[in-house]
Design a protein around this motif. Sequence first.
Motif, PDB file in Angstrom:
ATOM      1  N   LYS A  45       0.993  -1.414   0.115  1.00  0.00           N
ATOM      2  CA  LYS A  45       0.000  -0.194   0.206  1.00  0.00           C
ATOM      3  C   LYS A  45       0.723   1.266   0.191  1.00  0.00           C
ATOM      4  CE  LYS A  45      -0.396   0.078   4.751  1.00  0.00           C
ATOM      5  NZ  LYS A  45      -1.077   0.145   6.222  1.00  0.00           N
ATOM      6  N   LYS A  46       2.116   0.971   0.223  1.00  0.00           N
ATOM      7  CA  LYS A  46       2.914   2.271   0.733  1.00  0.00           C
ATOM      8  C   LYS A  46       3.628   2.541  -0.825  1.00  0.00           C
ATOM      9  CE  LYS A  46       5.568   4.264   4.292  1.00  0.00           C
ATOM     10  NZ  LYS A  46       6.356   3.814   5.731  1.00  0.00           N
ATOM     11  N   CYS A  47       4.434   1.346  -1.211  1.00  0.00           N
ATOM     12  CA  CYS A  47       5.291   1.853  -2.619  1.00  0.00           C
ATOM     13  C   CYS A  47       4.834   1.295  -3.855  1.00  0.00           C
ATOM     14  CB  CYS A  47       6.711   1.519  -2.257  1.00  0.00           C
ATOM     15  SG  CYS A  47       6.849  -0.492  -1.954  1.00  0.00           S
ATOM     16  N   HIS A  48       3.672   0.518  -3.646  1.00  0.00           N
ATOM     17  CA  HIS A  48       2.916  -0.089  -4.841  1.00  0.00           C
ATOM     18  C   HIS A  48       3.801  -1.263  -5.386  1.00  0.00           C
ATOM     19  CE1 HIS A  48      -0.844   1.964  -4.885  1.00  0.00           C
ATOM     20  NE2 HIS A  48      -0.353   2.603  -4.223  1.00  0.00           N
ATOM     21  N   THR A  49       4.709  -1.838  -4.609  1.00  0.00           N
ATOM     22  CA  THR A  49       5.489  -2.895  -5.330  1.00  0.00           C
ATOM     23  C   THR A  49       4.507  -4.132  -5.360  1.00  0.00           C
ATOM     24  OG1 THR A  49       7.159  -1.839  -4.588  1.00  0.00           O
ATOM     25  CG2 THR A  49       7.939  -4.172  -5.414  1.00  0.00           C
ATOM     26  N   LEU A  50       4.658  -4.707  -6.629  1.00  0.00           N
ATOM     27  CA  LEU A  50       4.033  -6.282  -6.528  1.00  0.00           C
ATOM     28  C   LEU A  50       4.726  -7.469  -5.868  1.00  0.00           C
ATOM     29  CD1 LEU A  50       1.528  -7.601  -8.072  1.00  0.00           C
ATOM     30  CD2 LEU A  50       3.045  -8.180  -9.878  1.00  0.00           C
ATOM     31  N   HIS A  51       4.165  -8.092  -5.062  1.00  0.00           N
ATOM     32  CA  HIS A  51       4.643  -9.265  -4.316  1.00  0.00           C
ATOM     33  C   HIS A  51       3.835 -10.449  -4.523  1.00  0.00           C
ATOM     34  CE1 HIS A  51       5.962  -5.758  -2.150  1.00  0.00           C
ATOM     35  NE2 HIS A  51       7.239  -6.688  -1.781  1.00  0.00           N
ATOM     36  N   LYS A  52       4.457 -11.514  -4.625  1.00  0.00           N
ATOM     37  CA  LYS A  52       3.869 -12.920  -4.785  1.00  0.00           C
ATOM     38  C   LYS A  52       3.585 -13.292  -3.260  1.00  0.00           C
ATOM     39  CE  LYS A  52       4.112 -17.367  -7.018  1.00  0.00           C
ATOM     40  NZ  LYS A  52       2.966 -17.424  -7.666  1.00  0.00           N
ATOM     41  N   LYS A  53       2.235 -13.709  -2.907  1.00  0.00           N
ATOM     42  CA  LYS A  53       1.990 -14.256  -1.732  1.00  0.00           C
ATOM     43  C   LYS A  53       2.603 -15.436  -1.193  1.00  0.00           C
ATOM     44  CE  LYS A  53      -2.456 -12.875  -0.932  1.00  0.00           C
ATOM     45  NZ  LYS A  53      -3.633 -12.966  -0.109  1.00  0.00           N
ATOM     46  N   VAL A  54       3.156 -15.695  -0.126  1.00  0.00           N
ATOM     47  CA  VAL A  54       3.703 -16.957   0.421  1.00  0.00           C
ATOM     48  C   VAL A  54       2.766 -17.267   1.532  1.00  0.00           C
ATOM     49  CG1 VAL A  54       6.116 -16.802  -0.515  1.00  0.00           C
ATOM     50  CG2 VAL A  54       5.587 -15.795   1.556  1.00  0.00           C
ATOM     51  N   PRO A  55       2.833 -18.359   1.885  1.00  0.00           N
ATOM     52  CA  PRO A  55       1.954 -19.012   3.167  1.00  0.00           C
ATOM     53  C   PRO A  55       3.041 -18.626   4.401  1.00  0.00           C
ATOM     54  CG  PRO A  55       2.291 -20.957   1.469  1.00  0.00           C
ATOM     55  CD  PRO A  55       3.314 -19.957   1.053  1.00  0.00           C
ATOM     56  N   LEU A  56       2.138 -18.219   5.364  1.00  0.00           N
ATOM     57  CA  LEU A  56       2.873 -17.550   6.604  1.00  0.00           C
ATOM     58  C   LEU A  56       2.515 -18.655   7.770  1.00  0.00           C
ATOM     59  CD1 LEU A  56       2.015 -13.759   6.827  1.00  0.00           C
ATOM     60  CD2 LEU A  56       4.128 -14.919   6.021  1.00  0.00           C
ATOM     61  N   ALA A  57       3.346 -18.717   8.539  1.00  0.00           N
ATOM     62  CA  ALA A  57       3.166 -19.428   9.761  1.00  0.00           C
ATOM     63  C   ALA A  57       2.219 -18.596  10.762  1.00  0.00           C
ATOM     64  CB  ALA A  57       4.308 -19.715  10.669  1.00  0.00           C
ATOM     65  N   HIS A  58       1.757 -19.240  11.828  1.00  0.00           N
ATOM     66  CA  HIS A  58       0.604 -18.511  12.650  1.00  0.00           C
ATOM     67  C   HIS A  58       1.302 -17.349  13.243  1.00  0.00           C
ATOM     68  CE1 HIS A  58      -3.120 -20.327  12.236  1.00  0.00           C
ATOM     69  NE2 HIS A  58      -2.741 -21.576  12.626  1.00  0.00           N
ATOM     70  N   ASP A  59       0.650 -16.138  13.493  1.00  0.00           N
ATOM     71  CA  ASP A  59       1.267 -14.951  14.176  1.00  0.00           C
ATOM     72  C   ASP A  59       2.619 -14.302  13.539  1.00  0.00           C
ATOM     73  OD1 ASP A  59      -1.051 -14.854  15.871  1.00  0.00           O
ATOM     74  OD2 ASP A  59      -0.128 -16.388  17.116  1.00  0.00           O
TER      75      ASP A  59
END
Lengths: 209, 204
Positions: free
Chosen positions: A13-27
């Motif tokens: 939202k800040k610099c508008h760079t595109l990222h591919k999402k990766v699964p995250l561990a909890h918290d």
Amino acid sequence: MPSHELDNFIICKKCHTLHKKVPLAHDTKAVCRYCDTVIYRNHRDLFNTTLALAITALILLIVSFSFTILTINIKGVNQSLNFASMFIVMFEHHYYFVGIMLGFLVMLFPLIILSSTILLLILMKYRKYPYLVKRLLILIAKLIPWSMIDIFFISILVAMVKLFDFTQIDVDVGFISFIAVLLLDFMIIKRISFNELWINYEEIYRINA
Amino acid sequence: MKRSTESTPNRYPTEKLVRCPICEAVNYDTQSIIRCRRCKELIYKHKQISYHKTLAFLITAAILYIPANVYPILITRQLGTLQENTILGGIIALWEAGSYPVALIILLASVFVPILKFLFISYLLITSKYNMKSSKVDQHKLFYITEAIGSWSMVDVFVVAILSVLIHFSSIQIIPGTGATAFALMVFFTMLSALSFDIRLIKH
Ligand SMILES: [Zn+2]
Ligand SMILES: [Zn+2]
């Protein structure tokens, strides 16, 4: 690339760079490669905790609106400040625009945002009324830039410093509960991710449909 | 649904993708009107329309900045005499009274924040209009800051409202001045200006 594949991406939202999402561990949280802004998180039990926080915040916000914030005393005469009195004084002096802005920015919008969040989370929990949930999600996103309770709190502090030399200031219930609202609001905004809510929305109501 | 002609799956054309400000979904940039694929809201209109809207709101706000500073924001009525304070007058009075941190907060929120917003938005509009070479990432950050600091300017208006309620005695009274309305309107229009700015103008 087919459209649904776009769901695997997120734009900072800040610099508008595109990222591919990766699964995250909890918290844990994912941050932007370039500007270190948090782009998404994985919270355990997002719904119930956020719902509890939002209900507490709404109750405390109503408390703040109903009780006195500050009381000052000049030569034995007391004068108190509460939210409604500000609105009324502005109208008494015929400052209608400022009065209306105050009413909307520090009272109405925060109230609508919090109650919509609560309603939305409850409806999503019980998998009911998809259209209403969608409208609420859009409404909240549009109102957030117009909610100014944090700025209002800074204003109270500035006013207190200005008065400090002339009078004794007593903080009241409204002041304490307002601080609590700000802290809760901060926690809710930090937890809630619109992206996450929309993904949940699509999952929940596609199952029903 | 529109499909891109991209053949290699590992390369994604960032320039052709935009973020939905409502639901954060990634959308294809059609270069004109975009209805978000997820929330179905009309999130981007014609770039030129948004350019002119931003400019019109910005000019309105800049004009309002003059009465906001010239007219008193706060009037003290004490034993029949009136003392009028403009924003700058109030800051100077605070400084002279030794309340340096508060004087700085008001100076920052009421004077610098609006000016910075005017400068930032004008800069973004000018660079988009003349296709000037400049870092996209920096411009996006600049716009993000512009949006984030927008509401700070309301501090002085809120303070006037608070003081008008509290200082309401028979011997001394504080009443709002014309500057308060001009100031509130100015903040309102700078916020509208920032909200109508099309971030795709940066991508060019
Ligand atoms: Zn970033
Ligand atoms: Zn969207």
